[in-house]
Scaffold this active site. Sequence first.
Site, PDB file in Angstrom:
ATOM      1  N   ILE A   1      38.221  29.425 -14.126  1.00 25.26           N
ATOM      2  CA  ILE A   1      36.945  28.784 -13.777  1.00 25.26           C
ATOM      3  C   ILE A   1      37.273  27.393 -13.260  1.00 25.26           C
ATOM      4  O   ILE A   1      38.298  26.813 -13.651  1.00 25.26           O
ATOM      5  CB  ILE A   1      35.985  28.694 -14.979  1.00 25.26           C
ATOM      6  CG1 ILE A   1      34.631  28.093 -14.593  1.00 25.26           C
ATOM      7  CG2 ILE A   1      36.618  27.868 -16.080  1.00 25.26           C
ATOM      8  CD1 ILE A   1      33.843  28.897 -13.612  1.00 25.26           C
TER       9      ILE A   1
ATOM     10  N   HIS B   1      44.912  23.514 -19.047  1.00 31.01           N
ATOM     11  CA  HIS B   1      43.649  23.643 -18.319  1.00 31.01           C
ATOM     12  C   HIS B   1      42.456  23.651 -19.270  1.00 31.01           C
ATOM     13  O   HIS B   1      41.441  22.997 -19.006  1.00 31.01           O
ATOM     14  CB  HIS B   1      43.643  24.917 -17.470  1.00 31.01           C
ATOM     15  CG  HIS B   1      42.346  25.119 -16.742  1.00 31.01           C
ATOM     16  ND1 HIS B   1      41.376  26.002 -17.173  1.00 31.01           N
ATOM     17  CD2 HIS B   1      41.836  24.528 -15.629  1.00 31.01           C
ATOM     18  CE1 HIS B   1      40.339  25.954 -16.355  1.00 31.01           C
ATOM     19  NE2 HIS B   1      40.592  25.065 -15.415  1.00 31.01           N
TER      20      HIS B   1
ATOM     21  N   ASN C   1      39.109  21.157 -19.162  1.00 28.23           N
ATOM     22  CA  ASN C   1      37.976  21.807 -18.501  1.00 28.23           C
ATOM     23  C   ASN C   1      36.771  22.016 -19.418  1.00 28.23           C
ATOM     24  O   ASN C   1      35.658  21.624 -19.080  1.00 28.23           O
ATOM     25  CB  ASN C   1      38.393  23.161 -17.921  1.00 28.23           C
ATOM     26  CG  ASN C   1      37.254  23.812 -17.152  1.00 28.23           C
ATOM     27  OD1 ASN C   1      36.892  23.377 -16.066  1.00 28.23           O
ATOM     28  ND2 ASN C   1      36.662  24.855 -17.730  1.00 28.23           N
TER      29      ASN C   1
ATOM     30  N   HIS D   1      44.966  23.570 -11.332  1.00 27.02           N
ATOM     31  CA  HIS D   1      44.604  24.544 -10.289  1.00 27.02           C
ATOM     32  C   HIS D   1      45.620  24.594  -9.154  1.00 27.02           C
ATOM     33  O   HIS D   1      46.124  25.664  -8.796  1.00 27.02           O
ATOM     34  CB  HIS D   1      43.226  24.197  -9.722  1.00 27.02           C
ATOM     35  CG  HIS D   1      42.094  24.556 -10.616  1.00 27.02           C
ATOM     36  ND1 HIS D   1      41.333  25.688 -10.450  1.00 27.02           N
ATOM     37  CD2 HIS D   1      41.584  23.923 -11.709  1.00 27.02           C
ATOM     38  CE1 HIS D   1      40.407  25.750 -11.390  1.00 27.02           C
ATOM     39  NE2 HIS D   1      40.536  24.685 -12.166  1.00 27.02           N
TER      40      HIS D   1
ATOM     41  N   HIS E   1      42.718  17.789 -13.655  1.00 25.43           N
ATOM     42  CA  HIS E   1      42.098  19.109 -13.595  1.00 25.43           C
ATOM     43  C   HIS E   1      42.501  19.867 -12.332  1.00 25.43           C
ATOM     44  O   HIS E   1      43.093  20.941 -12.398  1.00 25.43           O
ATOM     45  CB  HIS E   1      40.574  18.967 -13.666  1.00 25.43           C
ATOM     46  CG  HIS E   1      39.850  20.272 -13.764  1.00 25.43           C
ATOM     47  ND1 HIS E   1      38.522  20.404 -13.476  1.00 25.43           N
ATOM     48  CD2 HIS E   1      40.278  21.516 -14.103  1.00 25.43           C
ATOM     49  CE1 HIS E   1      38.152  21.665 -13.641  1.00 25.43           C
ATOM     50  NE2 HIS E   1      39.203  22.361 -14.024  1.00 25.43           N
TER      51      HIS E   1
END
Length: 856
Positions: free
Chosen positions: A856, A703, A707, A517, A512
Amino acid sequence: MEEHQRPCSALQSCLNAISTKAHTCNKALSRETNENCIIKGKIIIQHSHGESAPRSAASVQLYSRSQVDPKTGKGKMSEMAELRHGKTTKHSGVKITTFDIKFLVTADFGIPGAFAITNKHKHKFFLQSATLKVSDYIIIHFDCNSWVYPVHRTKTNRLFFSNTSYLPSQTPNALVQLRKEELVSLRGDGTRERKEWERIYDYDFYNDLGNKEPRHARPILGGSLMYPYPRRGKTGLNGNHGIQIFQGTITLDMYVPPDERVSPQKLSELISNSIQAGLHFILPEAKLLFTNASTGSFESFDEICDLFTSSRSQVLEGWVAEKLKSMLPPEIFKKITRASKKNRTKFPLPQVIAENELAWKDDEEFGRQMLAGINPAVIQCLGSFPPRSKDGVWSSIKQSHIESNLDGLTLEMAINQWRIFILDHHDYLMPFLSRINTKGVCAYASRTLLFLRKDSTLKPLAIELSLPTPSASKEKHRVFLPSTHGSEAAVWQLAKAHVASNDACHHQLISHWLKAHAVVEPFIIATRRQLSTMHPIHRLLDPHFKDTMHINAIARSVIVNGGGILEKTLSTGEISMELTSAFYKDWRFDEQGLPADLVKRCMALPDPNNPGGVQLIFEDYPYGADGLDIWVAIKAWVTNFCSIFYTDDNSLRSDDEIQSWWSEIRNLGHGDKHNETWWYPMKTLNDLIEALTTLIWTASALHASVNFGQYGYTGCPPNRPTLCRKFIPKEGTLEFAEFLRDPDKYYLSMLPEIFELTLSVAVVEVLSRHTSDEVYLGQRLSEEWTDNEQIQQIFQQFQKNLQEVEKRILERNRNPNLKNRCGPAKIAYKLLYPDTSNVGFKGGITGKGIPNSISI
């Protein structure tokens, strides 16, 4: 003036048509007046709550794209026009003002290509869009979506280009200098602390994870052989300014370039969601913590379920209120106090226990989550037995035992048929275990072997749990076998909990944070610094960067920082980010693409006859099957898009902006990897297509897959505990006797303490929510995001392809023969369901829909 290469035939035809229309328009206008004519337009802005519209305090000037001013070398300029006649409306609580505006231009002005806006108002405002009507058949659109700050702050106006895309060599002469100047301004000079209003993009190391307290000092990640790392956006501050959640005041006030910030509406939504999550979980936890003060553990599974079924009002009282008051700014504390007095409806159960509260204990569900859970890209097909292991631990397992669970196959036959799999959390954890196993944490390095049955479900065969010894060349191993009877079955559940804990840490830190990110942020910075907003690739990528830099900045302040949420909830604790750096040493961008990843893990074989270039080794791998459909759709869209602008490989090699962009990604953004030979050389159109497809896949589908299912699976802590507080007891010990007296109570005492457990649930509740302003794969903020009709047509085809993917996913989920699509927990796999309509799914917790970006 620079000489420019001839544009491709399609674009040349488009430009010729526009030029003809412009000439006709100018002739018509010049008949009305010998000197001047009028261009009408609309400008739409948003302004923050409590702030007025700028009106006459803001003014705009147009630049021609077809006529050069010989004095400046730039496009001719219109007269200055003020924003005067505005009509204000409210949409979802946001004030939007639309201004009608008129520009006085000379008869030979030509077609507008850019405009400069000057804000002399005391407040900033968000410029949403502008539309110019040159004639009945020439309308120019500008998708701005950017903050415009007061000129007394910025010392300069803001420049916006129209929605027409040009390669650098095809830029109209009137816009060439403006294009270059805009990019130079975005790069800054690399000095000074950044101010809120500055639009400057630069790189920095992760030197902001610690703070001044020695116990929260953390190593700088990036720029060294010991701690390589992707770069983050530069703030101009000298590290060690991480926000001290739980130790001081919480604030979300950090620098990110204005265009990268989440909207005020979204920020308010995130804060509200966090408050509600905290109230729902943390306050009941406070009562439980007081009740169970001697153990700090849940006493029964019913107490955990009560976290989700309670609908009573939670009121801040006593020490809880005083503790929060000391931590929070007054305005946030007031919001929490008000919220705590309101009745909260019962929160839905996590999906993993919603239909079958015992499904998480099932061995089939344990294996299914490796294929269709929130960390589905770790499992691999085993090529040889035994797995690499010190001390020959697997010799302690009789081959006859394993073969008795292989549906009549020998071990060699099962391996040759690609039916033995491994979930390996051993090698990367072992060097860190001595540091992890402090402060009450009890973690093993683990290997889990599984067998692929004929119905494509995974049957666990054995779990190896290992610990380091004082001798670097030796390890302590224990091997656990499946059982459904008595104490052996209870011990097996403990072993699975340790595996799930390792997988939960790997998911949050590697799958993640690092592989989504962190690795994407350098691409965003390079795109802003090296690709003009007029560049077609900038326009292609821009939706996939929405909010990422701001979300990452928030994460560095409250989630991945020293003393932050992950350190408090994961077994890896203080070494969490060091662990991600160790993983980054082996990271490869070319393996971020789904087909390459599947082949590397032996979950698929190369097959040029398939659209994705690979063939899954078995059909019922939900992440792989749905992911390949998404990958193929993205790649077709990227291929068609790029082919409009690049006619051959030479046109790519001669694109200075693209070459500078790729060089900067490799040498600066991922500078610790610049010597690697696996980087695409960016000499062919195929290099660009592969790189862009991988980047868009990572920011959107990859993602989403890791997530938005977090609450559904991790929301039930027994299913995926984030840490374990006890090792598995050995027979003959007092601890084993304690375990035998009450296996369930022992299991619960092994889970995180009440505070850490409820905090982790509250966090994944927030992370799993789709915010109301989300923009999804196959969508754009406006229909006028490009004025190129050919692009609009292939984008519509992209949307249709995604809708076909949706149909195939629903068909798979309805197919009873594909048992991994739902499993014992009856969770239909929708983490890679595009949901192009998004009807009824915006906002709230759902695993449905793929946002364009890591937002997010």
